[in-house]
Design an enzyme around this catalytic site. Structure first.
Site, PDB file in Angstrom:
ATOM      1  N   ASN A 127       1.014  -0.794  -0.136  1.00 44.82           N
ATOM      2  CA  ASN A 127       0.160  -0.078   0.516  1.00 44.82           C
ATOM      3  C   ASN A 127       0.795   1.095   0.081  1.00 44.82           C
ATOM      4  OD1 ASN A 127      -0.471  -0.573   3.733  1.00 44.82           O
ATOM      5  ND2 ASN A 127       0.625   1.060   3.065  1.00 44.82           N
ATOM      6  N   LYS A 154      -2.822   3.745   2.828  1.00 42.80           N
ATOM      7  CA  LYS A 154      -2.921   4.316   3.900  1.00 42.80           C
ATOM      8  C   LYS A 154      -2.606   5.358   4.633  1.00 42.80           C
ATOM      9  CE  LYS A 154      -0.698   1.931   8.298  1.00 42.80           C
ATOM     10  NZ  LYS A 154       0.059   0.908   9.294  1.00 42.80           N
ATOM     11  N   LYS A 156      -2.408   7.956   8.056  1.00 42.73           N
ATOM     12  CA  LYS A 156      -2.481   8.891   9.218  1.00 42.73           C
ATOM     13  C   LYS A 156      -3.304   9.611   9.886  1.00 42.73           C
ATOM     14  CE  LYS A 156       1.110   5.967   9.953  1.00 42.73           C
ATOM     15  NZ  LYS A 156       1.497   4.887  11.382  1.00 42.73           N
ATOM     16  N   ASP A 183      -5.402   4.292  10.363  1.00 38.81           N
ATOM     17  CA  ASP A 183      -4.486   3.931  11.514  1.00 38.81           C
ATOM     18  C   ASP A 183      -4.828   5.828  12.268  1.00 38.81           C
ATOM     19  OD1 ASP A 183      -2.922   3.192  12.544  1.00 38.81           O
ATOM     20  OD2 ASP A 183      -0.436   3.117  11.156  1.00 38.81           O
ATOM     21  N   ASN A 185      -2.976   4.830  15.889  1.00 40.51           N
ATOM     22  CA  ASN A 185      -2.324   4.559  15.629  1.00 40.51           C
ATOM     23  C   ASN A 185      -2.217   5.186  17.688  1.00 40.51           C
ATOM     24  OD1 ASN A 185      -0.047   5.598  13.571  1.00 40.51           O
ATOM     25  ND2 ASN A 185       0.511   4.184  14.774  1.00 40.51           N
ATOM     26  N   GLU A 209      -7.258   1.162  11.651  1.00 36.40           N
ATOM     27  CA  GLU A 209      -6.043   0.531  12.869  1.00 36.40           C
ATOM     28  C   GLU A 209      -6.683   1.206  14.275  1.00 36.40           C
ATOM     29  OE1 GLU A 209      -2.080   0.018  11.415  1.00 36.40           O
ATOM     30  OE2 GLU A 209      -2.663  -0.623   8.842  1.00 36.40           O
ATOM     31  N   LYS A 259       4.258  -6.612  12.780  1.00 38.84           N
ATOM     32  CA  LYS A 259       5.717  -5.807  12.962  1.00 38.84           C
ATOM     33  C   LYS A 259       6.323  -6.490  12.737  1.00 38.84           C
ATOM     34  CE  LYS A 259       4.857  -0.915  12.534  1.00 38.84           C
ATOM     35  NZ  LYS A 259       2.907  -1.005  12.714  1.00 38.84           N
TER      36      LYS A 259
END
Length: 356
Positions: A127, A154, A156, A183, A185, A209, A259
């Protein structure tokens, strides 16, 4: 037994700001590890969490103490390392170097060693990443990524629902056919995160995410997933095989973001892939803004995912102004080839980081 382990710190400047929920970074710090054993060599990378002000010289000393006296050619090298309670990211760099040397000595790719008899993929679909702050810049980045052949972007996000909505709306308009992943986070507050996801769902999202922080009870995260109109992926919650067991038992995730650094190495990452696959849960492999060495390790791990492989979050090379070696490129069709320049990791770092 013979063999050697060499560890060197590095600091790489970024070509552009890396903007995400935990700050804005301008450099990447870490360690490179080289293992020589069985007449072969292997490499790995330790990539500390990017937002931490890591003293890499001290970190190199810590890593050196962890491997002091360990025989690189011992078959139980990793078990001996684990007996010393190596932190996950240090273990990742050391284990990746040892395993890639092991694979090289057998004349096979690291991915083949990890796959243990199965046939790993030759290429990994990837991606694109959108970190730009304003809706206009974010939309322009998404449009450029789609023009380059990316199917998935993706995005952020931060603790600003209005900004998220504006940016995602602009991205969807600029890239109407793209798969969009968000995402957070851990930046979203659990008090309003579900309402926020419901508001964002109209943009036809692939998944979001870590929509609420990983420190929240797993039962709460599972309840969030059941109520969410968008698939939930867990990133910071998935720290290793034991955490994955708990996530799967709670039925708390549609997707696991894996990860290799946080898992503790390619062997443990592979174990997590198997567990998730057995439970019918998707795994997407991503990186922690690693150099070419860590990126190559992640590609070998991703090559062992069940088919069809999902678009993985691996291409981060554009953020680096300097690198430790030849970064695997994104090829036409938004794929990255698993390095196969030689058995083992498939690429070597430049000599200068080790001399430094």
């Amino acid at each position: 037994m013979v063999g050697s382990i060499e560890i060197a710190p590095f600091v790489l400047p970024l070509a552009q700001e890396y903007r995400w929920a935990k700050g804005v970074q301008t450099e990447r710090r870490g360690l490179i590890v080289r293992v020589e054993a069985w007449g072969a060599e292997g490499f790995g990378e330790c990539a500390p969490a990017i937002h931490l002000d890591t003293d890499v010289t001290a970190l190199a000393s810590e890593a050196g103490a962890l491997v002091a006296g360990l025989p690189p050619e011992a078959d139980d090298f990793l078990s001996r390392l684990d007996a010393r309670s190596a932190p996950d990211r240090l273990r990742c760099g050391i284990a990746a170097a040892w395993l890639s040397a092991r694979a090289a000595s057998k004349g096979v790719a690291l991915a083949a060693l990890l796959a243990d008899g199965a046939a790993p993929a030759d290429v990994v679909p990837v991606n694109g990443l959108v970190t730009e702050k304003t809706p206009e810049h974010a939309a322009a980045r998404a449009a450029a990524l789609v023009a380059e052949g990316y199917r998935t972007v993706k995005v952020k996000c931060w603790a600003d629902p209005a900004a998220d909505l504006a940016r995602v709306a602009a991205i969807r308009e600029a890239a109407p056919a793209a798969h969009i992943r968000l995402d957070a986070n851990e930046a979203w507050d659990a008090a309003w995160a579900l309402d926020h996801v419901r508001a964002l769902a109209r943009f036809d999202l692939d998944y979001v995410e870590q929509p609420i922080p990983s420190h929240r009870p797993l039962a709460e995260i599972a309840a969030f997933r059941r109520a969410s109109p968008v698939r939930v992926a867990l990133d910071e919650s998935a720290t290793g095989p034991e955490s994955l067991d708990a996530i799967l038992a709670a039925d708390a995730a549609d997707v696991i973001i894996l990860k290799t650094q946080r898992a503790g190495g390619p062997d443990l990452a592979r174990r997590m892939i198997r567990k998730a696959a057995d439970a019918g849960v998707q795994v997407t492999v991503t990186v922690s803004l690693e150099s070419a060495i860590g990126t190559a390790v992640a590609l070998h791990v991703a090559a062992t995912l069940p088919t069809p492989l999902p678009d993985c979050g691996i291409p981060m090379g554009r953020f680096l102004a300097a690198d430790l070696g030849p970064m695997p490129p994104v090829e036409p069709g938004a794929v990255m080839a698993v390095p196969r320049g030689a058995p083992g990791l498939g690429l070597r770092p430049d000599a200068w980081p080790l001399r430094r």
